[in-house]
Design a protein around this motif. Structure first.
Motif, PDB file in Angstrom:
ATOM      1  N   UNK A  67       2.342 -17.407  -8.836  1.00 23.67           N
ATOM      2  CA  UNK A  67       2.591 -16.211  -8.030  1.00 23.67           C
ATOM      3  C   UNK A  67       1.963 -16.366  -6.646  1.00 23.67           C
ATOM      4  N   UNK A  68       2.413 -15.515  -5.729  1.00 28.72           N
ATOM      5  CA  UNK A  68       1.865 -15.512  -4.377  1.00 28.72           C
ATOM      6  C   UNK A  68       1.220 -14.166  -4.085  1.00 28.72           C
ATOM      7  N   UNK A  69      -0.054 -14.185  -3.686  1.00 26.18           N
ATOM      8  CA  UNK A  69      -0.764 -12.979  -3.271  1.00 26.18           C
ATOM      9  C   UNK A  69      -0.565 -12.804  -1.769  1.00 26.18           C
ATOM     10  N   UNK A  70      -0.240 -11.591  -1.314  1.00 26.74           N
ATOM     11  CA  UNK A  70      -0.042 -11.309   0.106  1.00 26.74           C
ATOM     12  C   UNK A  70      -0.815 -10.054   0.483  1.00 26.74           C
ATOM     13  N   UNK A  71      -1.606 -10.132   1.561  1.00 24.89           N
ATOM     14  CA  UNK A  71      -2.355  -8.975   2.052  1.00 24.89           C
ATOM     15  C   UNK A  71      -1.416  -7.924   2.614  1.00 24.89           C
ATOM     16  N   UNK A  72      -1.703  -6.657   2.328  1.00 22.90           N
ATOM     17  CA  UNK A  72      -0.891  -5.553   2.857  1.00 22.90           C
ATOM     18  C   UNK A  72      -1.792  -4.488   3.458  1.00 22.90           C
ATOM     19  N   UNK A  73      -1.647  -4.245   4.772  1.00 25.95           N
ATOM     20  CA  UNK A  73      -2.292  -3.077   5.361  1.00 25.95           C
ATOM     21  C   UNK A  73      -1.337  -1.897   5.180  1.00 25.95           C
ATOM     22  N   UNK A  74      -1.696  -0.736   5.713  1.00 29.71           N
ATOM     23  CA  UNK A  74      -0.877   0.461   5.498  1.00 29.71           C
ATOM     24  C   UNK A  74       0.524   0.294   6.079  1.00 29.71           C
ATOM     25  N   UNK A  75       0.608  -0.308   7.283  1.00 27.71           N
ATOM     26  CA  UNK A  75       1.909  -0.474   7.935  1.00 27.71           C
ATOM     27  C   UNK A  75       2.843  -1.339   7.093  1.00 27.71           C
ATOM     28  N   UNK A  76       2.331  -2.458   6.624  1.00 26.78           N
ATOM     29  CA  UNK A  76       3.160  -3.357   5.836  1.00 26.78           C
ATOM     30  C   UNK A  76       3.487  -2.752   4.475  1.00 26.78           C
ATOM     31  N   UNK A  77       2.517  -2.053   3.888  1.00 25.93           N
ATOM     32  CA  UNK A  77       2.718  -1.443   2.574  1.00 25.93           C
ATOM     33  C   UNK A  77       3.868  -0.431   2.614  1.00 25.93           C
ATOM     34  N   UNK A  78       3.983   0.304   3.708  1.00 24.78           N
ATOM     35  CA  UNK A  78       5.023   1.324   3.844  1.00 24.78           C
ATOM     36  C   UNK A  78       6.325   0.769   4.420  1.00 24.78           C
ATOM     37  N   UNK A  79       6.319  -0.514   4.781  1.00 21.01           N
ATOM     38  CA  UNK A  79       7.482  -1.121   5.423  1.00 21.01           C
ATOM     39  C   UNK A  79       8.561  -1.490   4.416  1.00 21.01           C
ATOM     40  N   UNK A  80       9.817  -1.357   4.862  1.00 18.80           N
ATOM     41  CA  UNK A  80      10.945  -1.794   4.025  1.00 18.80           C
ATOM     42  C   UNK A  80      10.968  -3.311   3.858  1.00 18.80           C
ATOM     43  N   UNK A  81      10.234  -4.022   4.724  1.00 22.18           N
ATOM     44  CA  UNK A  81      10.225  -5.478   4.701  1.00 22.18           C
ATOM     45  C   UNK A  81       9.826  -6.017   3.328  1.00 22.18           C
ATOM     46  N   UNK A  82       8.909  -5.321   2.640  1.00 25.52           N
ATOM     47  CA  UNK A  82       8.433  -5.788   1.334  1.00 25.52           C
ATOM     48  C   UNK A  82       9.567  -5.881   0.320  1.00 25.52           C
ATOM     49  N   UNK A  83      10.569  -5.034   0.472  1.00 24.89           N
ATOM     50  CA  UNK A  83      11.591  -4.923  -0.559  1.00 24.89           C
ATOM     51  C   UNK A  83      12.551  -6.113  -0.594  1.00 24.89           C
ATOM     52  N   UNK A  84      12.489  -6.966   0.446  1.00 30.49           N
ATOM     53  CA  UNK A  84      13.328  -8.168   0.399  1.00 30.49           C
ATOM     54  C   UNK A  84      12.610  -9.323  -0.308  1.00 30.49           C
ATOM     55  N   UNK A  85      11.320  -9.137  -0.593  1.00 30.48           N
ATOM     56  CA  UNK A  85      10.562 -10.203  -1.247  1.00 30.48           C
ATOM     57  C   UNK A  85      10.875 -10.232  -2.740  1.00 30.48           C
ATOM     58  N   UNK A  86      10.753 -11.407  -3.377  1.00 28.39           N
ATOM     59  CA  UNK A  86      10.998 -11.505  -4.834  1.00 28.39           C
ATOM     60  C   UNK A  86       9.851 -10.856  -5.603  1.00 28.39           C
ATOM     61  N   UNK A  87      10.089  -9.670  -6.127  1.00 29.02           N
ATOM     62  CA  UNK A  87       9.006  -8.870  -6.720  1.00 29.02           C
ATOM     63  C   UNK A  87       8.317  -9.576  -7.874  1.00 29.02           C
ATOM     64  N   UNK A  88       9.075 -10.370  -8.647  1.00 25.18           N
ATOM     65  CA  UNK A  88       8.472 -11.022  -9.816  1.00 25.18           C
ATOM     66  C   UNK A  88       7.500 -12.126  -9.423  1.00 25.18           C
ATOM     67  N   UNK A  89       7.552 -12.569  -8.157  1.00 21.35           N
ATOM     68  CA  UNK A  89       6.667 -13.641  -7.698  1.00 21.35           C
ATOM     69  C   UNK A  89       5.476 -13.126  -6.900  1.00 21.35           C
ATOM     70  N   UNK A  90       5.466 -11.838  -6.563  1.00 21.83           N
ATOM     71  CA  UNK A  90       4.508 -11.355  -5.573  1.00 21.83           C
ATOM     72  C   UNK A  90       3.422 -10.464  -6.168  1.00 21.83           C
ATOM     73  N   UNK A  91       2.218 -10.661  -5.656  1.00 21.00           N
ATOM     74  CA  UNK A  91       1.101  -9.747  -5.898  1.00 21.00           C
ATOM     75  C   UNK A  91       0.731  -9.160  -4.544  1.00 21.00           C
ATOM     76  N   UNK A  92       0.888  -7.861  -4.395  1.00 18.61           N
ATOM     77  CA  UNK A  92       0.598  -7.190  -3.129  1.00 18.61           C
ATOM     78  C   UNK A  92      -0.858  -6.741  -3.125  1.00 18.61           C
ATOM     79  N   UNK A  93      -1.648  -7.317  -2.218  1.00 14.25           N
ATOM     80  CA  UNK A  93      -3.075  -6.982  -2.104  1.00 14.25           C
ATOM     81  C   UNK A  93      -3.245  -5.814  -1.146  1.00 14.25           C
TER      82      UNK A  93
END
Length: 416
Positions: A67-93
């Protein structure tokens, strides 16, 4: 192009499980113009780079089974950009700077429902305000650096109320790793496993000595029968060579079925590469996916790819780049100083200079790779400026390819 926001370097740091095996990578996105620590909106600026990395560079493939861990601040957390990422591979920090407002809690519920794994980053002190997030996340990353033993034990106990995976981050010594292991931590991040631990009087194993002999013979272009003779004395090495040769990373079209077949099909250049990788495997267990192997393999392949971009067509320089990268972690593996290790194998003078003092073009490339691993974007910028033909986009593309290659080592090709 606004270089201040768009020159982003991708880095990665390994995360290990309790058995010190590779579990995941943290992917780092660092601005190359200024120190990441000084950039409050660095993560927001990285959103488009994350998209680019997965859509075009193939980092999903580069992660392999991890899996891949990716840092998320508030802006990125609320961004639609996250939704294009492969959810099964991602850990959102979720960064410690994110306030757990009702909007954030609702967004985290939504992301979890979409299949993302959530983590809480840089946790050092339990406060009641974190309870709604702790009810949602699966991983908590505890920053052990500012905590003494008593404080670490207290934080760990406070988190016992939740069925969490605890990750100890910034683990820089074996003592710290052992303490966190004793406290029940499941995951570990830091450089304790990759730091040179120089142990006086440690001798190379018979298998390591045999590999050094084999490397010397390959470099001298010795007869295949001479190589076979050494391999046949080391059954574990032979099995590991067969496993590595039959991994998806070789690109060999046919499945290799014998030692002589492997030596013939691979060719001397590939054989030298796989012998170097074998130095990082355990002949007894057949383990070819250790964190150190993954790290060394990625370093070697990245050095090779960068060398190709700098001097297209100069295969000898590519080979010396691979040698530099793959051997750079040998002090960690063998518990001996680099100068002592280099007495046992003949290398080109620029490789030796790079390994011993990190000077010359190969030395600067090695420094660049270490800066990528530590997430030092400013240093990446300064070092890449010293290397002809390289910029952040080329380096990121090569890194993704190197990670994919390293992740595929040990993954068996399907039977024909």
């Amino acid at each position: 192009m606004n270089q201040g926001t768009e020159e982003i370097f991708i880095g990665r740091q390994p995360i290990l499980d309790r058995d010190h095996q590779l579990y995941a990578y943290e992917l780092l996105f660092r601005n190359g113009r200024v120190n990441a620590a000084d950039v409050s909106d660095n993560l927001a600026a990285s959103a488009s780079v994350i998209s680019h990395a997965f859509a075009e560079l193939g980092i999903e493939r580069a992660l392999g089974p991890y899996k891949g861990f990716v840092n998320c601040d508030e802006t990125l957390l609320l961004s639609d950009m996250l939704e294009i990422l492969p959810s099964e591979k991602m850990v959102l920090e979720i960064l410690e700077t994110v306030e757990p407002t009702p909007q954030i809690i609702e967004r985290c519920r939504d992301l979890k429902a979409r299949g993302f794994t959530l983590a809480l980053d840089d946790f050092v002190n339990f406060e009641e305000k974190w309870q709604p997030l702790l009810d949602l996340v699966e991983v908590v990353k505890v920053d052990i650096m500012p905590l003494d033993t008593a404080a670490l034990a207290a934080v760990t106990k406070a988190l016992d109320r939740w069925p969490l995976k605890l990750l100890a981050e910034k683990v820089d010594s074996r003592e710290q790793a052992d303490l966190c292991h004793k406290l029940g931590y499941h995951l570990f991040q830091g450089y304790f496993f990759a730091k040179p631990a120089i142990l006086t009087g440690k001798k190379l194993s018979q298998s390591q000595l045999a590999l050094m002999q084999l490397l010397g013979l390959v470099m001298e272009d010795a007869d295949t029968k001479n190589l076979e003779a050494i391999f046949k004395r080391e059954a574990g090495l032979t099995m590991n060579l067969m496993r590595l040769t039959n991994s998806v990373a070789t690109g060999v079209a046919t499945r290799v079925t014998s030692l002589r077949h492997a030596i013939t099909v691979l060719g001397r250049r590939q054989l030298q590469r796989w012998l170097q990788l074998l130095l990082y495997t355990n002949p007894a267990s057949g383990n070819v996916a250790s964190p150190l192997l993954q790290m060394a393999a990625a370093r070697g392949r990245l050095m090779e790819l960068l060398a190709n971009r700098m001097y297209p067509g100069k295969r000898d320089f590519e080979d010396r780049g691979f040698m530099t990268g793959i051997m750079s972690l040998m002090p960690t593996l063998m518990g001996a100083p680099m100068a002592e290790i280099l007495k046992g194998v003949s290398v080109a003078s620029d490789v030796q200079i790079a390994l011993e003092s990190q000077e010359g073009e190969l030395g600067i490339m090695l420094q660049l790779i270490e800066a990528l691993e530590s997430g030092d974007g400013a240093k990446c910028h300064d070092l890449s400026a010293q290397l002809q033909g390289l910029d952040h986009a080329i380096i990121n593309t090569c890194l993704a390819e190197a990670m994919a290659w390293a992740s595929s080592i040990g993954q068996e090709k399907p039977e024909d």
